[in-house]
Design a protein around this motif. Structure first.
Motif, PDB file in Angstrom:
ATOM      1  N   TYR A 106       0.850  -1.193   0.000  1.00  0.00           N
ATOM      2  CA  TYR A 106       0.000   0.000   0.000  1.00  0.00           C
ATOM      3  C   TYR A 106       0.884   1.240   0.000  1.00  0.00           C
ATOM      4  O   TYR A 106       2.066   1.204   0.341  1.00  0.00           O
ATOM      5  N   GLU A 107       0.287   2.336  -0.394  1.00  0.00           N
ATOM      6  CA  GLU A 107       1.021   3.586  -0.532  1.00  0.00           C
ATOM      7  C   GLU A 107       0.421   4.632   0.406  1.00  0.00           C
ATOM      8  O   GLU A 107      -0.796   4.697   0.575  1.00  0.00           O
ATOM      9  N   TYR A 108       1.296   5.437   1.015  1.00  0.00           N
ATOM     10  CA  TYR A 108       0.815   6.487   1.917  1.00  0.00           C
ATOM     11  C   TYR A 108       1.716   7.713   1.795  1.00  0.00           C
ATOM     12  O   TYR A 108       2.892   7.622   1.439  1.00  0.00           O
ATOM     13  N   TYR A 109       1.127   8.856   2.127  1.00  0.00           N
ATOM     14  CA  TYR A 109       1.859  10.118   2.085  1.00  0.00           C
ATOM     15  C   TYR A 109       2.235  10.532   3.502  1.00  0.00           C
ATOM     16  O   TYR A 109       1.401  10.510   4.413  1.00  0.00           O
ATOM     17  N   SER A 110       3.490  10.885   3.695  1.00  0.00           N
ATOM     18  CA  SER A 110       3.974  11.351   4.989  1.00  0.00           C
ATOM     19  C   SER A 110       4.100  12.867   4.937  1.00  0.00           C
ATOM     20  O   SER A 110       4.976  13.391   4.235  1.00  0.00           O
ATOM     21  N   THR A 116       5.951  10.385  -0.532  1.00  0.00           N
ATOM     22  CA  THR A 116       5.072   9.230  -0.587  1.00  0.00           C
ATOM     23  C   THR A 116       5.908   7.956  -0.442  1.00  0.00           C
ATOM     24  O   THR A 116       6.964   7.823  -1.056  1.00  0.00           O
ATOM     25  N   TYR A 175      -1.859   2.645  13.715  1.00  0.00           N
ATOM     26  CA  TYR A 175      -2.807   3.288  12.803  1.00  0.00           C
ATOM     27  C   TYR A 175      -3.872   2.270  12.400  1.00  0.00           C
ATOM     28  O   TYR A 175      -3.622   1.058  12.372  1.00  0.00           O
ATOM     29  N   GLY A 198      -5.206  10.687   9.989  1.00  0.00           N
ATOM     30  CA  GLY A 198      -3.817  11.005  10.271  1.00  0.00           C
ATOM     31  C   GLY A 198      -3.657  11.573  11.672  1.00  0.00           C
ATOM     32  O   GLY A 198      -4.599  11.606  12.473  1.00  0.00           O
ATOM     33  N   ASN A 204      -6.934  10.485   5.436  1.00  0.00           N
ATOM     34  CA  ASN A 204      -5.965  10.082   4.426  1.00  0.00           C
ATOM     35  C   ASN A 204      -6.485   8.867   3.667  1.00  0.00           C
ATOM     36  O   ASN A 204      -7.306   8.097   4.174  1.00  0.00           O
ATOM     37  N   SER A 205      -5.980   8.683   2.444  1.00  0.00           N
ATOM     38  CA  SER A 205      -6.388   7.547   1.638  1.00  0.00           C
ATOM     39  C   SER A 205      -5.297   7.225   0.631  1.00  0.00           C
ATOM     40  O   SER A 205      -4.430   8.061   0.352  1.00  0.00           O
ATOM     41  N   GLY A 206      -5.331   6.001   0.103  1.00  0.00           N
ATOM     42  CA  GLY A 206      -4.352   5.604  -0.892  1.00  0.00           C
ATOM     43  C   GLY A 206      -4.641   4.222  -1.433  1.00  0.00           C
ATOM     44  O   GLY A 206      -5.523   3.518  -0.933  1.00  0.00           O
ATOM     45  N   TRP A 208      -4.150   0.171  -2.336  1.00  0.00           N
ATOM     46  CA  TRP A 208      -3.678  -1.024  -1.641  1.00  0.00           C
ATOM     47  C   TRP A 208      -3.950  -2.227  -2.530  1.00  0.00           C
ATOM     48  O   TRP A 208      -5.009  -2.307  -3.173  1.00  0.00           O
TER      49      TRP A 208
END
Length: 232
Positions: A106-110, A116, A175, A198, A204-206, A208
């Motif tokens: 999965y991908e997430y933004y910090s 990312t 999380y 967050g 937040n979303s991304g 998966w």
């Protein structure tokens, strides 16, 4: 339409490589995921998104709403399928039973790092009726991840949690959120989107995805995948 009629309509829609033989491969299931030019022509001729036309193609973030002509694609490699791809995973399709060892990405933004990132785990998926439990293998990543899903047809819906590494950037924070995945027709790939709060309670979303690696959940198979996945 006959196979010849469909091939002709596809050529008129701009897909000049469409032939009766190509249509036959689609109908026989030899080609599960048409290449991009074929997808565009099929959607134009049929007036439907590719995911509803009996193919295995599933990509996260794509709108299937009929009033969204082109749909929305997440700009991420997660969930993207290779052109004309075939079923993946040791043992081949086993429709209706998804137990096995899967690759989770999965991908997430910090926001703190303004970048990312992609989180990757090997996970064990066990199915009990329509309930799917997903647990990461401890040696596959420094964080631990779990999902509890309910599958209805080709849609899996549920929740996810992740405990980050104690000595990592997030200092052992936990999380959690919701997730929904589409299961492709081979039963070897699931792709969709996660959602969660967050640190500042922003949503937040991304994307998966889960990709089958092995149908077995025996001790030997688990030990073989209890390691960090090889990145592409």
């Amino acid at each position: 339409m006959s196979q010849d009629d469909l091939a002709r309509a596809l050529r008129e829609a701009g897909c000049l490589s469409a032939t009766k033989r190509l249509v036959q491969r689609w109908e026989a299931g030899t080609t599960l995921n048409p290449r991009a030019s074929h997808v565009r022509a099929l959607e134009k001729v049929m007036g439907l998104p590719i995911e509803t036309l009996g193919f295995g193609a599933v990509e996260p973030g794509r709108s299937l709403s009929p009033d969204d002509e082109k749909g929305h694609m997440v700009d991420s490699p997660i969930g993207r399928l290779a052109h004309d791809s075939k079923p993946v995973g040791n043992g081949g399709p086993n429709l209706g039973n998804y137990s096995g060892i899967w690759l989770s990405r999965y991908e997430y933004y910090s926001s703190g790092r303004d970048a990312t990132f992609t989180a990757v785990h090997h996970v064990v998926l066990l199915q009990h009726d329509d309930a799917l439990t997903v647990r990461s293998l401890p040696g596959s990543a420094v964080s631990s991840m779990a999902m509890d899903l309910s599958v209805d047809g080709n849609v899996a819906t549920g929740t996810w949690t992740e405990r980050t590494a104690q000595d990592g950037y997030y200092r052992g924070a936990k999380y959690h959120g919701a997730i929904q995945l589409l299961v492709d027709l081979t039963g070897t790939r699931m792709a969709g989107k996660w959602i969660g709060f967050g640190k500042s309670f922003d949503i937040n979303s991304g994307p998966w995805e889960l990709i089958l690696q092995d149908r077995s959940t025996a001790k030997a198979a688990i030990e073989a995948y209890d390691r960090p996945p090889a990145l592409p």
